[in-house]
Structure formats: structure tokens, C-alpha cells
Design a protein around this motif. Structure first.
Motif, PDB file in Angstrom:
ATOM      1  N   PHE A  40       0.850  -1.197   0.000  1.00 27.09           N
ATOM      2  CA  PHE A  40       0.000   0.000   0.000  1.00 27.09           C
ATOM      3  C   PHE A  40       0.884   1.245   0.000  1.00 27.09           C
ATOM      4  O   PHE A  40       2.098   1.142   0.208  1.00 27.09           O
ATOM      5  CB  PHE A  40      -0.911   0.016   1.239  1.00 27.09           C
ATOM      6  N   GLY A  44       0.533   5.445   4.940  1.00 28.37           N
ATOM      7  CA  GLY A  44      -0.794   4.925   5.290  1.00 28.37           C
ATOM      8  C   GLY A  44      -0.734   3.971   6.470  1.00 28.37           C
ATOM      9  O   GLY A  44       0.313   3.787   7.094  1.00 28.37           O
ATOM     10  N   PRO A  45      -1.878   3.339   6.779  1.00 29.05           N
ATOM     11  CA  PRO A  45      -1.949   2.494   7.977  1.00 29.05           C
ATOM     12  C   PRO A  45      -1.035   1.272   7.983  1.00 29.05           C
ATOM     13  O   PRO A  45      -0.392   1.001   8.997  1.00 29.05           O
ATOM     14  CB  PRO A  45      -3.420   2.063   8.027  1.00 29.05           C
ATOM     15  N   THR A  46      -0.940   0.551   6.873  1.00 30.44           N
ATOM     16  CA  THR A  46      -0.067  -0.625   6.853  1.00 30.44           C
ATOM     17  C   THR A  46       1.388  -0.173   6.891  1.00 30.44           C
ATOM     18  O   THR A  46       2.229  -0.767   7.574  1.00 30.44           O
ATOM     19  CB  THR A  46      -0.354  -1.486   5.604  1.00 30.44           C
ATOM     20  N   ASP A  47       1.665   0.910   6.169  1.00 28.99           N
ATOM     21  CA  ASP A  47       3.017   1.473   6.157  1.00 28.99           C
ATOM     22  C   ASP A  47       3.432   1.883   7.571  1.00 28.99           C
ATOM     23  O   ASP A  47       4.574   1.653   7.979  1.00 28.99           O
ATOM     24  CB  ASP A  47       3.024   2.683   5.216  1.00 28.99           C
ATOM     25  N   HIS A  96      -1.957  -7.213   5.385  1.00 31.43           N
ATOM     26  CA  HIS A  96      -3.016  -7.278   6.393  1.00 31.43           C
ATOM     27  C   HIS A  96      -4.096  -8.284   6.015  1.00 31.43           C
ATOM     28  O   HIS A  96      -3.866  -9.207   5.223  1.00 31.43           O
ATOM     29  CB  HIS A  96      -3.555  -5.883   6.701  1.00 31.43           C
ATOM     30  N   ALA A 160      -9.084   1.677  -0.293  1.00 34.05           N
ATOM     31  CA  ALA A 160      -7.741   1.405  -0.821  1.00 34.05           C
ATOM     32  C   ALA A 160      -7.768   0.239  -1.815  1.00 34.05           C
ATOM     33  O   ALA A 160      -6.826  -0.534  -1.899  1.00 34.05           O
ATOM     34  CB  ALA A 160      -6.780   1.130   0.330  1.00 34.05           C
ATOM     35  N   SER A 164      -9.164  -4.325   0.275  1.00 30.87           N
ATOM     36  CA  SER A 164      -8.483  -3.566   1.339  1.00 30.87           C
ATOM     37  C   SER A 164      -9.399  -3.502   2.552  1.00 30.87           C
ATOM     38  O   SER A 164     -10.598  -3.791   2.477  1.00 30.87           O
ATOM     39  CB  SER A 164      -8.155  -2.154   0.845  1.00 30.87           C
ATOM     40  N   ALA A 165      -8.836  -3.106   3.665  1.00 26.81           N
ATOM     41  CA  ALA A 165      -9.605  -3.011   4.908  1.00 26.81           C
ATOM     42  C   ALA A 165     -10.745  -2.012   4.755  1.00 26.81           C
ATOM     43  O   ALA A 165     -11.890  -2.269   5.161  1.00 26.81           O
ATOM     44  CB  ALA A 165      -8.676  -2.587   6.035  1.00 26.81           C
ATOM     45  N   SER A 166     -10.426  -0.867   4.155  1.00 24.20           N
ATOM     46  CA  SER A 166     -11.437   0.180   3.990  1.00 24.20           C
ATOM     47  C   SER A 166     -12.559  -0.302   3.053  1.00 24.20           C
ATOM     48  O   SER A 166     -13.729   0.061   3.236  1.00 24.20           O
ATOM     49  CB  SER A 166     -10.791   1.448   3.441  1.00 24.20           C
ATOM     50  N   GLY A 188      -3.905   3.396  -1.470  1.00 25.11           N
ATOM     51  CA  GLY A 188      -3.752   3.247  -0.021  1.00 25.11           C
ATOM     52  C   GLY A 188      -4.616   4.316   0.605  1.00 25.11           C
ATOM     53  O   GLY A 188      -5.081   5.238  -0.092  1.00 25.11           O
ATOM     54  N   THR A 189      -4.851   4.228   1.916  1.00 24.64           N
ATOM     55  CA  THR A 189      -5.729   5.255   2.488  1.00 24.64           C
ATOM     56  C   THR A 189      -4.972   6.535   2.849  1.00 24.64           C
ATOM     57  O   THR A 189      -5.596   7.513   3.224  1.00 24.64           O
ATOM     58  CB  THR A 189      -6.542   4.717   3.692  1.00 24.64           C
ATOM     59  N   ALA A 190      -3.635   6.545   2.710  1.00 25.66           N
ATOM     60  CA  ALA A 190      -2.898   7.806   2.909  1.00 25.66           C
ATOM     61  C   ALA A 190      -3.348   8.827   1.843  1.00 25.66           C
ATOM     62  O   ALA A 190      -3.805   9.921   2.196  1.00 25.66           O
ATOM     63  CB  ALA A 190      -1.401   7.579   2.873  1.00 25.66           C
ATOM     64  N   GLN A 207      -8.344   2.783   9.216  1.00 24.78           N
ATOM     65  CA  GLN A 207      -7.681   2.237  10.401  1.00 24.78           C
ATOM     66  C   GLN A 207      -7.133   3.380  11.257  1.00 24.78           C
ATOM     67  O   GLN A 207      -6.660   4.392  10.731  1.00 24.78           O
ATOM     68  CB  GLN A 207      -6.547   1.314   9.961  1.00 24.78           C
TER      69      GLN A 207
HETATM   70  N1  ASP Z   1      -3.978  -0.962   4.425  1.00 18.29           N
HETATM   71  C1  ASP Z   1      -4.303   0.094   3.489  1.00 18.29           C
HETATM   72  C2  ASP Z   1      -3.213   1.137   3.469  1.00 18.29           C
HETATM   73  O1  ASP Z   1      -2.208   0.963   4.092  1.00 18.29           O
HETATM   74  C3  ASP Z   1      -5.615   0.682   3.766  1.00 18.29           C
HETATM   75  C4  ASP Z   1      -6.742  -0.307   3.703  1.00 18.29           C
HETATM   76  O2  ASP Z   1      -6.518  -1.496   3.642  1.00 18.29           O
HETATM   77  O3  ASP Z   1      -7.864   0.164   3.728  1.00 18.29           O
HETATM   78  O4  ASP Z   1      -3.392   2.133   2.832  1.00 18.29           O
END
Ligand code: ASP
Length: 328
Positions: A40, A44-47, A96, A160, A164-166, A188-190, A207
Motif C-alpha cells: 500500500f 498509510g496504515p499498513t506502512d 493485512h 484502498a 483492502s480493509a477500507s 492506499g488510504t494515505a 484504520q
Molecule cells: N492498508 C491500506 C493502506 O495501508 C488501507 C486499507 O486497507 O484500507 O493504505
């Protein structure tokens, strides 16, 4: 005879077996850096989970871990790159929940999460919060739901990418309120958050590792925590269930993998360093500050991850198949 031996050696080398001798595995990692692919966008969140982790884990592994961000297609592009990389311990993946949903969502995935990777261990669990930009009129979740139903065609929900999680959290939310919104995918969500803050997109289920700063700075409207209990670091945000929408719960777990064929002594070294990192007070405190939770060391093991990943694939596959959602 010599030719047969050579052919066998060549075949083993292609298969990644024997490309690494026992002695080399003992010397691993030496002073060569390890590349950790984060599938991603940077920032962002995983980063954030990956950077905090690798900073601490490098110390325990004895070499630098460098992050490569390879976003797109819900994390599947980066994961595929690692599946195809050499199994020598110098390329790893930090991914993730998407690792367990991708097989059902992508019919041409190009890798099998259980067969094409060696498991290293789990890393951290991260909660999600549904947030909107400050310009959105509803002040709380109770007002938001009827507002969305009345204005669905004008509202957008960022994510994302598929899987993705979102995206998963957004799917659960839309299905719970029985209203579809226009979804806008990002790498990514960033980058998605930049557009949320700029008002180009209205809502995102993200996240806490991505939005903790903005939540503390009151730069977003938090509507609901998408889990069964309130988030420890953000106790003032009520859950969706508390506000009349039960069942919208999603926990985003993270884990570390290496390409199939990475020798066991190397996996053992990676996993030992991971177990020390997740128990390290610096990493645990950083995760807690971002609303997340580092896993206990016994979950940061290959066996635990294999069992958990298998269970997650078995949990998500029928749900996704039933919903009829496909990325391709
Ligand atoms: N994990 C994604 C990210 O790092 C965000 C997502 O999965 O929604 O941007």
C-alpha cells in the motif's frame, strides 16, 4: 552421472531449493539489508505498522530492513511480487487482512496465500473508525445514516482498492444500512485521506493507525468505531452497535511472510526477531498510541499465522462468494 547431478542441481536452483546452503542460512542476514514490501501507499496504515515494526525488528535481526511501498489492487500487486521473489530471506511481505480475502475476490490472483509463502508471524491488530470530513452536515452517526440514505447519489466513500480493509469495512457498512454509495479507490488510504480532508471525497472507514493524528487534532468527524467495543485510545467514539447498527465489526490484522522456499533456519531467525519486536515496549507503546495492539509473542510465529490465515480464508471466502463481489 555428472550431467544428471548438474541437471538436478539446476532444477533445484530453479525451485529455489539449494540456492541457499546451510552455511549461508547460518550466516543470514549478514550485513545485507532485507527488503520489506508493503503493498500500500507510503504514510498509510499498513506502512505505519510496518515502519514502526521494522525500526525495532532491525535491531533484533541485526540488519537494516528497508521498506518498499508497492500499492494498488487492494494489496495484491505487492503480495504477488513477493510470491515471485527469491526465497532467500532478503525479501519479505508485511500485509493485512487482505491476504485472506483476495483469493475469493480475485479470480486471477496469480498467487496462493497458503501455498506460495512461508509464514513468519502475526504483527498487530488495528481497529477501524468511520470518519467524514468536517464539511459533512451530520453531527453524529444517528444523523449520518438517514442523511446518507437521503443523499446517497451525491456522497462518496473512499477505499484502498478491492479487498483492502477500507473496502471490506465499507461493504459491511453499506450492506448494514442497505444503501450503496459511490466508492473511490486509491493505492492506499494515505492518499485517500488527503482527499477526504480536502473535501473531494466524503467518507472513509479507515484504520486508526492512519487517522489517529487527525482524530486528536479534531480534523475529521468520527462517526463510529467499527468493532464490538470502544477503541482504547479513542474512548469517546461510540461503536456502531451502541448507535443502533450492530454487526458492523472488522478487525484488521497484520502479518509477515516470506516467499515459498525460504529456508527454515532463515524463517526461524526472522520469526525470532519478530517475536522480540512485538514484545518490545517501544513497539507496543507506539501501536497503543495509534489505537492498535501489538500481538502477544506467541502469535508472532509461523504455526500461529498458518492456523489463523487458514481460518480467515475459510471465514471470508463464503461471505464474499455469497455477496457475489469480484475484483475482475
Ligand atoms: N492498508 C491500506 C493502506 O495501508 C488501507 C486499507 O486497507 O484500507 O493504505
Amino acid at each position: 552421472m555428472k550431467r544428471v547431478a548438474m541437471n538436478i542441481a539446476a532444477a533445484l536452483a530453479v525451485a529455489g531449493v539449494g540456492a541457499f546452503t546451510g552455511a549461508q542460512a547460518q550466516e543470514y542476514p549478514g550485513n545485507k539489508p532485507v527488503q520489506a514490501v508493503v503493498p500500500f501507499a507510503a504514510g498509510g496504515p499498513t506502512d505505519k505498522v510496518a515502519r514502526e515494526l521494522t525500526m525495532v525488528m532491525s535491531k533484533h535481526l541485526g540488519t537494516t530492513i528497508v521498506i518498499e511501498n508497492l500499492g494498488g489492487a487492494g494489496g495484491t500487486i505487492g503480495a504477488k511480487k513477493v510470491a515471485q521473489a527469491k526465497g532467500d530471506g532478503y525479501t519479505i511481505l508485511i500485509h493485512h487482512i487482505g491476504m485472506s480475502t483476495a483469493p475469493a475476490l480475485y479470480r486471477n490472483l496469480g498467487f496462493d496465500p497458503l501455498k506460495d509463502f512461508e509464514m513468519v508471524g502475526e504483527v498487530a491488530d488495528v481497529p477501524m473508525v468511520l470518519v467524514g470530513n468536517k464539511q459533512l452536515p451530520p453531527a453524529n452517526f444517528k444523523d449520518l445514516v438517514p442523511y446518507i440514505k437521503a443523499n446517497a447519489s451525491k456522497l462518496s466513500l473512499a477505499n484502498a482498492g478491492i479487498g483492502s480493509a477500507s473496502h471490506l469495512c465499507g461493504l459491511l457498512f453499506q450492506s448494514a444500512i442497505q444503501t450503496e454509495l459511490t466508492t473511490v479507490p486509491y493505492k492506499g488510504t494515505a492518499p485517500a485521506l488527503t482527499d477526504i480532508l480536502g473535501g473531494q471525497v466524503n467518507l472513509i472507514c479507515d484504520q486508526t493507525t492512519n487517522i489517529a493524528g487527525q482524530l486528536k487534532a479534531n480534523a475529521l468527524k468520527p462517526y463510529a468505531a467499527m468493532q464490538s467495543r470502544r477503541v482504547e485510545a479513542f474512548k469517546d467514539i461510540p461503536t456502531a452497535a451502541e448507535q443502533g447498527l450492530p454487526g458492523v465489526e472488522v478487525k484488521i490484522w497484520h502479518a509477515m511472510y516470506a516467499p515459498k522456499g525460504t529456508p527454515k533456519p532463515v524463517i526461524d531467525k526472522l520469526s525470532a526477531a519478530l517475536q522480540k519486536a512485538v514484545a518490545d515496549p517501544t513497539f507496543r507503546a507506539k501501536m497503543a498510541e495509534l489505537g492498535a495492539e501489538a500481538v502477544p509473542a506467541q502469535r508472532a510465529t509461523p504455526d500461529s499465522l498458518r492456523t489463523f490465515l487458514t481460518a480467515e480464508i475459510n471465514k471470508w471466502t463464503p461471505v464474499i462468494k455469497k455477496a457475489g463481489v469480484y475484483a475482475d
